[in-house]
Design an enzyme around this catalytic site. Sequence first.
Site: not given
Length: 453
Positions: A129, A375-377, A395
């Site tokens: 992100h 994982f902020c993806a 997240c």
Amino acid sequence: MSVSTVAADQSVCAPLAVLGRDVTVPLVTGGEVTYAALDYAASAPALQRVWDDVAAYAPYYGSVHRGAGYLSQLSTDLFENARRTVAEFLDCRADDQVVFTRSTTDSLNLLARAVPADCRVFVFETEHHASLLPWRDAQVTYLNAPRTPEQAVATLERALAGREPHGPALVCVTGASNVTGELWPVRELAAAAHAHGARIVLDAAQLAPHHPVSVKDLDVDWVAFSGHKLYAPFGSGVLAGRADWLREAEPYLAGGGASRRVTRRADGGVDVQWHDSAARHEAGSPNVIGAYSIAAACKALTEAGFDALVAREQYLIGKVRDGLAGVPEVKVLSLFGDDAPRVGVLSFVVAGWNSSHFAAALSAEYGIGVRDGLFCAHPLVRTLLGSDPQTQGECGAPEAAPGEKSLNAIRVSFGAGTPDEHVERFVAAVRELVAEGAKWTYRTEDGRCVPAV
């Protein structure tokens, strides 16, 4: 290089000394164990060498650039020398600027503020992100996740060739995925970008701690990374690269340090002349200790030798992959395939387990720290898990009780300070949990699985 070959060469590179290597943690089943820190992709432990260097400097700390006293002058020299050390570490071009920031996220938001108003930005959905989201004031094209490095290059070339109008463009790409650890074809993507008149920024947050990064060799226009993933504490980061867009942009923050001269006008307002150097985007009192710690980490990694560090990390990757391959219930996530080159970051799911439950058991029963979630993806993890890209998630771990299916995965990550015993204990714990189940009872609290008491 095979695992056996690397194992034979291990004597040339022992794990680097890091803080916390002797910390013990309690187990819910009783007793204590040395903590196995396997969440390097979130924050790597500080190198002991970095901590010692910072401790030696700390009594001499002073505010930089505007003080006449000895400590201020000393700190200014250290701060600017840190900038030069980072430039050498990244093999920057002579006219590149090195700007100190708070993190990779801060660096990319700074660059997003500096892109021309009519700039088109191209970014793969596979990004963290930090590099997926900052481009709010630009025209953004999000590219679908490729399944091979060659497909990534072809996808980018098609997108750039088809853009209208043919104005300024910027490509943002990761060097190593924070989810799968896979290395991206940065040099080839840079060549494709430049062939179509675009610039490229490299998110090296997961690459720089594991591999040498050369701005010249990769031919990228900018590179961003974080100190806290490079074994340096204190909330600092770097944006390094071409100076023109940075010089032409309004300062990222307005204030002292960014301004060269401020004068009153006859009408009562003020006129400001901003610096053209990196100071233009470093308003306020900078994080001198953070910058110094990054430079200390750069020196420590360089002196340890990346060839030896990479070889040892590949040995650890082999141990983890071989161990997980022996557990049929475990599925390792990958975009480019099992044989794709990667750094010490692997994500996986376990059949029959909620990922938050599994990660909680690793921590509470074995003293092993990993990460679970998206994982902020989010788009990437959803793609890898084969779920609807529009599905909501967070997240951290979504609301799901132990044993229930959840839209998240488990990530294990390691690096220069990881001893063999930590990855061996991790593999043994995975096998035992899958074969025998958790020894403790867990409950959901604030969206996370925690030991029941």
